[in-house]
Design an enzyme around this catalytic site. Structure first.
Site, mmCIF file in Angstrom:
data_model
loop_
_atom_site.group_PDB
_atom_site.id
_atom_site.type_symbol
_atom_site.label_atom_id
_atom_site.label_comp_id
_atom_site.label_asym_id
_atom_site.label_seq_id
_atom_site.Cartn_x
_atom_site.Cartn_y
_atom_site.Cartn_z
ATOM 1 N N TRP A 25 0.856 -1.184 0.000
ATOM 2 C CA TRP A 25 0.000 0.000 0.000
ATOM 3 C C TRP A 25 0.895 1.238 0.000
ATOM 4 O O TRP A 25 1.874 1.287 0.739
ATOM 5 C CB TRP A 25 -0.903 -0.003 1.235
ATOM 6 C CG TRP A 25 -1.977 1.029 1.171
ATOM 7 C CD1 TRP A 25 -1.980 2.236 1.783
ATOM 8 C CD2 TRP A 25 -3.195 0.935 0.439
ATOM 9 N NE1 TRP A 25 -3.122 2.914 1.490
ATOM 10 C CE2 TRP A 25 -3.896 2.135 0.662
ATOM 11 C CE3 TRP A 25 -3.757 -0.039 -0.383
ATOM 12 C CZ2 TRP A 25 -5.138 2.388 0.100
ATOM 13 C CZ3 TRP A 25 -4.994 0.216 -0.939
ATOM 14 C CH2 TRP A 25 -5.672 1.409 -0.698
ATOM 15 N N GLU A 62 -0.451 -5.597 8.254
ATOM 16 C CA GLU A 62 0.112 -6.930 8.050
ATOM 17 C C GLU A 62 1.611 -7.005 8.373
ATOM 18 O O GLU A 62 2.184 -8.092 8.464
ATOM 19 C CB GLU A 62 -0.138 -7.386 6.611
ATOM 20 C CG GLU A 62 -1.597 -7.645 6.304
ATOM 21 C CD GLU A 62 -2.430 -6.393 6.077
ATOM 22 O OE1 GLU A 62 -3.658 -6.454 6.312
ATOM 23 O OE2 GLU A 62 -1.871 -5.340 5.682
ATOM 24 N N CYS A 84 3.701 3.060 4.898
ATOM 25 C CA CYS A 84 3.319 4.461 4.817
ATOM 26 C C CYS A 84 1.810 4.565 5.017
ATOM 27 O O CYS A 84 1.041 3.947 4.279
ATOM 28 C CB CYS A 84 3.708 5.044 3.465
ATOM 29 S SG CYS A 84 3.162 6.749 3.262
ATOM 30 N N VAL A 85 1.429 5.341 6.018
ATOM 31 C CA VAL A 85 0.016 5.588 6.288
ATOM 32 C C VAL A 85 -0.194 7.093 6.188
ATOM 33 O O VAL A 85 0.461 7.867 6.896
ATOM 34 C CB VAL A 85 -0.393 5.072 7.689
ATOM 35 C CG1 VAL A 85 -1.890 5.189 7.880
ATOM 36 C CG2 VAL A 85 0.069 3.634 7.895
ATOM 37 N N ASP A 89 -9.802 11.327 5.676
ATOM 38 C CA ASP A 89 -10.924 11.979 6.327
ATOM 39 C C ASP A 89 -11.635 11.104 7.349
ATOM 40 O O ASP A 89 -12.600 11.546 7.960
ATOM 41 C CB ASP A 89 -11.951 12.417 5.269
ATOM 42 C CG ASP A 89 -11.383 13.479 4.341
ATOM 43 O OD1 ASP A 89 -10.519 14.265 4.792
ATOM 44 O OD2 ASP A 89 -11.796 13.510 3.167
ATOM 45 N N THR A 90 -11.157 9.861 7.529
ATOM 46 C CA THR A 90 -11.803 8.957 8.469
ATOM 47 C C THR A 90 -10.822 8.559 9.561
ATOM 48 O O THR A 90 -9.616 8.776 9.435
ATOM 49 C CB THR A 90 -12.290 7.678 7.751
ATOM 50 O OG1 THR A 90 -11.142 6.919 7.364
ATOM 51 C CG2 THR A 90 -13.147 8.012 6.531
ATOM 52 N N HIS A 92 -9.655 5.787 10.123
ATOM 53 C CA HIS A 92 -8.870 4.624 9.702
ATOM 54 C C HIS A 92 -7.374 4.828 9.961
ATOM 55 O O HIS A 92 -6.686 3.921 10.420
ATOM 56 C CB HIS A 92 -9.126 4.343 8.214
ATOM 57 C CG HIS A 92 -8.416 3.145 7.681
ATOM 58 N ND1 HIS A 92 -8.781 1.862 8.009
ATOM 59 C CD2 HIS A 92 -7.352 3.044 6.849
ATOM 60 C CE1 HIS A 92 -7.975 1.008 7.397
ATOM 61 N NE2 HIS A 92 -7.087 1.701 6.695
ATOM 62 N N ARG A 131 9.990 12.196 3.171
ATOM 63 C CA ARG A 131 10.678 11.245 4.048
ATOM 64 C C ARG A 131 11.080 9.959 3.316
ATOM 65 O O ARG A 131 11.669 9.074 3.915
ATOM 66 C CB ARG A 131 9.784 10.916 5.244
ATOM 67 C CG ARG A 131 9.649 12.089 6.195
ATOM 68 C CD ARG A 131 8.426 11.997 7.100
ATOM 69 N NE ARG A 131 8.412 13.108 8.043
ATOM 70 C CZ ARG A 131 8.042 14.352 7.758
ATOM 71 N NH1 ARG A 131 7.648 14.656 6.531
ATOM 72 N NH2 ARG A 131 8.060 15.301 8.674
#
Length: 157
Positions: A25, A62, A84-85, A89-90, A92, A131
């Site tokens: 992701w 994971e 990477c996250v 808008d939520t 999550h 980064r």
């Protein structure tokens, strides 16, 4: 008593095997992180074919499972997790960041080898790009340096 500064030269180590686990992701971020980690490890003398194994998992959550399995395997001196996250808008973002942070913290508390946290948690994509080889360096390379320092620490105690 001696102290270690993170900017000190990397330790010279022999017979080191490192696993790198990267989330797919946001691969436009995690691929440069992975490349930075592998480049840093090879520059420190590890053989990319023999001493470094790279694994891919779907996302950041994971990473903990993969690291746990690689620790159980017993073949590695350290595991680097890269992900990477990016905040949306939520809520999550909060759940994912909390999950992977708690998971890596648990593994470090319970296991005999270090798990290095190389997960970028950014408010926007530009922060992540900065980064991942951008103006703020490469956090994958920094994670690799940390892995080598922690292997040396682990072997010294």
């Amino acid at each position: 008593m001696s102290t270690h500064n993170p900017t000190d030269a990397l330790p010279e180590l022999e017979n080191v095997r490192i696993a790198v686990v990267a989330a797919r992701w946001n691969s436009h971020i995690t691929d440069p992180l992975t490349a930075g980690a592998v480049e840093t490890l090879t520059a420190a003398g590890l053989d990319s074919e023999e001493d470094i194994d790279v694994y891919r998992v779907p996302g950041a959550v994971e990473l903990t499972f993969a690291a746990s399995k690689l620790i159980e395997n017993g073949d590695y001196d350290a595991v680097i997790v890269l992900g990477c996250v990016i905040k949306g808008d939520t809520p999550h973002f909060d759940y994912v960041c909390s999950s992977v942070t708690q998971g890596v913290t648990h593994l470090n508390a319970e296991c005999d080898i270090p798990v290095i946290f190389g997960v970028i948690t950014a408010l926007d994509e530009q922060q992540a790009l900065d980064r991942a080889g951008g103006r703020l360096g490469n956090k994958g390379a920094e994670a690799a340096e940390t892995a080598l320092q922690m292997v040396a620490f682990n072997r010294s105690v």
